[in-house]
Scaffold this active site. Sequence first.
Site, PDB file in Angstrom:
ATOM      1  N   GLU A 298       0.839  -1.211   0.000  1.00 50.29           N
ATOM      2  CA  GLU A 298       0.000   0.000   0.000  1.00 50.29           C
ATOM      3  C   GLU A 298       0.878   1.267   0.000  1.00 50.29           C
ATOM      4  OE1 GLU A 298      -3.913  -0.071   2.311  1.00 50.29           O
ATOM      5  OE2 GLU A 298      -2.532   0.936   3.668  1.00 50.29           O
ATOM      6  N   ARG A 301       4.138   7.418  -0.778  1.00 49.81           N
ATOM      7  CA  ARG A 301       5.305   8.247  -1.095  1.00 49.81           C
ATOM      8  C   ARG A 301       6.167   7.668  -2.223  1.00 49.81           C
ATOM      9  NH1 ARG A 301       7.609  11.155   3.244  1.00 49.81           N
ATOM     10  NH2 ARG A 301       6.440   9.678   4.504  1.00 49.81           N
ATOM     11  N   ARG A 337       6.694  20.005   5.982  1.00 42.41           N
ATOM     12  CA  ARG A 337       7.481  18.832   6.388  1.00 42.41           C
ATOM     13  C   ARG A 337       8.805  19.176   7.080  1.00 42.41           C
ATOM     14  NH1 ARG A 337       9.175  15.322   3.635  1.00 42.41           N
ATOM     15  NH2 ARG A 337       8.604  13.565   4.945  1.00 42.41           N
ATOM     16  N   TYR A 341       8.823  17.579  10.668  1.00 44.06           N
ATOM     17  CA  TYR A 341       9.648  16.356  10.825  1.00 44.06           C
ATOM     18  C   TYR A 341      11.135  16.617  10.645  1.00 44.06           C
ATOM     19  CZ  TYR A 341       5.125  14.572   9.059  1.00 44.06           C
ATOM     20  OH  TYR A 341       3.808  14.334   8.813  1.00 44.06           O
ATOM     21  N   CYS A 370       5.269  34.425   8.535  1.00 39.08           N
ATOM     22  CA  CYS A 370       5.700  35.097   9.769  1.00 39.08           C
ATOM     23  C   CYS A 370       6.071  34.091  10.850  1.00 39.08           C
ATOM     24  CB  CYS A 370       4.589  36.005  10.267  1.00 39.08           C
ATOM     25  SG  CYS A 370       4.203  37.272   9.087  1.00 39.08           S
ATOM     26  N   TYR A 399       2.787  14.283   0.174  1.00 38.15           N
ATOM     27  CA  TYR A 399       2.400  14.849   1.477  1.00 38.15           C
ATOM     28  C   TYR A 399       2.547  16.364   1.567  1.00 38.15           C
ATOM     29  CZ  TYR A 399       2.112  10.016   2.875  1.00 38.15           C
ATOM     30  OH  TYR A 399       1.756   8.688   2.932  1.00 38.15           O
TER      31      TYR A 399
HETATM   32  N1  LLP Z   1      -1.063   2.844   4.536  1.00 37.52           N
HETATM   33  C1  LLP Z   1      -1.449   3.453   5.664  1.00 37.52           C
HETATM   34  C2  LLP Z   1      -2.458   2.828   6.518  1.00 37.52           C
HETATM   35  C3  LLP Z   1      -0.882   4.682   6.021  1.00 37.52           C
HETATM   36  O1  LLP Z   1      -1.263   5.269   7.153  1.00 37.52           O
HETATM   37  C4  LLP Z   1       0.074   5.285   5.164  1.00 37.52           C
HETATM   38  C5  LLP Z   1       0.667   6.569   5.519  1.00 37.52           C
HETATM   39  C6  LLP Z   1       0.426   4.609   3.985  1.00 37.52           C
HETATM   40  C7  LLP Z   1      -0.160   3.378   3.705  1.00 37.52           C
HETATM   41  C8  LLP Z   1       1.407   5.149   2.998  1.00 37.52           C
HETATM   42  O2  LLP Z   1       2.667   5.352   3.525  1.00 37.52           O
HETATM   43  P1  LLP Z   1       3.858   5.801   2.531  1.00 37.52           P
HETATM   44  O3  LLP Z   1       4.109   4.668   1.562  1.00 37.52           O
HETATM   45  O4  LLP Z   1       3.392   7.029   1.830  1.00 37.52           O
HETATM   46  O5  LLP Z   1       5.004   6.083   3.439  1.00 37.52           O
HETATM   47  N2  LLP Z   1       2.842  13.169   6.583  1.00 37.52           N
HETATM   48  C9  LLP Z   1       3.966  12.249   6.675  1.00 37.52           C
HETATM   49  C10 LLP Z   1       3.586  10.855   6.248  1.00 37.52           C
HETATM   50  C11 LLP Z   1       2.430  10.276   7.021  1.00 37.52           C
HETATM   51  C12 LLP Z   1       2.020   8.953   6.471  1.00 37.52           C
HETATM   52  C13 LLP Z   1       0.716   8.513   7.010  1.00 37.52           C
HETATM   53  N3  LLP Z   1       0.329   7.207   6.577  1.00 37.52           N
HETATM   54  C14 LLP Z   1       5.127  12.797   5.857  1.00 37.52           C
HETATM   55  O6  LLP Z   1       4.995  13.845   5.245  1.00 37.52           O
HETATM   56  O7  LLP Z   1       6.201  12.222   5.861  1.00 37.52           O
END
Ligand code: LLP
Length: 441
Positions: A298, A301, A337, A341, A370, A399
């Site tokens: 799933e 990114r 971001r 983070y 600001c 994101y």
């Molecule tokens: N599946 C579920 C249940 C998730 O919660 C997420 C991400 C993904 C798949 C996909 O994850 P990916 O392959 O994109 O890493 N805002 C943060 C990332 C938060 C991700 C939340 N869940 C950032 O900018 O790094």
Amino acid sequence: MYRDRLSLLPDTVALRPDKNGAPSLHIGDRDLNQLAAEWGTPLYIYDQRTIDNAVQAYQDALSRHYPGPAGITYAGKASLNLAMARLMAAHGLLLDCTGVGEMHIARTAGVPPAQILLHGVNKSQADLRAGLVQAGTLVVDNLPELARIAQLAQARVSAPALWLRVRPGYAVDTHQFRQTGQHDSKFGMDADECVDAVAYCQRNELRVTGLHFHQGSHFHAAEQVLPALDMVCALIGRLQQELDWWPQVLSPGGGWGIAYHEADLPHQSIEFYVATVAAALAKKLSPHSRPLPRLQPEPGRSLVARAGVAIYRVGTVKHAGGRRWLLLDGGMADNIRPALYQARYSALPVTDPLGRPPVSENAWLAGPYCESGDLLIEDLPLPEIEAGELLAVPVSGAYQLMMASNYNGALRPAVVMLRDGVAQLVQRRETVDDLLLRDIV
Ligand code: LLP
């Protein structure tokens, strides 16, 4: 190394003369100078070919390394609009939507319910009601939610398939805000709760077909999935023994990381990650002599981040306290971001990115908002940059815009999708009137 920055950009990156003959960054056969002139800055562009290639990399790796059936879910939270939903659906991917809002985007894009999967840790009644109609799969986070689904589904002839979200007790190594798999996380169910959930579904004739876990987002060592896979395979053994239940689908979530900065290179491939998961799963489940479940990663990114580039214009060059400041027309409102983070990005000038060597004084790139925390990139080697120049920030496709805000009255940027020389505006820039849309006058 400075030159390595080029490989952070989309697959179609090329250096070609601009209208003045200077080498300039081209992506998807389009000059970034021209795109910025046409749509203004900050501008987010996506290179479709880079997304297509990433999807293909997952598909190839699954067919090469997993002996059972396989599919991919795109985690829409990484980047979702009508164009992205259509693109992922056209690739045959399932679309993971968090709640009624993302499902609305998916359905408006024409994604069929069978390709929509509903996630969420605290789904509202509105989420669940919509999910029962608009989604082919609901991922159940907890036992009270399962009871609510059972109640809402009662009156229906057909209901979506259910997958259970397992809390494996192991997070991946990433920023703590992005860890989800640990034993005290708010997400999912432990093994005992999953057994109770399957038994509940059996008693209530609910179609539970899969198990899902997600340990966190943006990790770089594939073997970090293995302890969670062990746990889930042990749970499958238990479910088989105690309830004679076997999953048709197993989703190991997303989270595979990418390189944002030249210091993150080289990065392990999608194939390496998929091969690690696929081999471990096949090995662990084969002795059960039951059909292997469909392996359904799933990712979010790793499918879209590198396809995206943010283009900013430098408004002011300033020197303060020994720092060279490049003040841009975007920052924390379109990319929170770094502040949230401490994410570390890189950047290149759009015109003549490689011909000019970095000067001894590194640059600090900040936005117009600001807040001193509105700092996009710290301490970055860059050549001499003049006010008015364009800078491209690679790996901006995941994101960033999804977490964008109207802070200080910022207008969310336009989004352009590029394919073989064709640039299509897929989201217009916000206008000041958009800022008033929800106000009661
Ligand atoms: N599946 C579920 C249940 C998730 O919660 C997420 C991400 C993904 C798949 C996909 O994850 P990916 O392959 O994109 O890493 N805002 C943060 C990332 C938060 C991700 C939340 N869940 C950032 O900018 O790094």
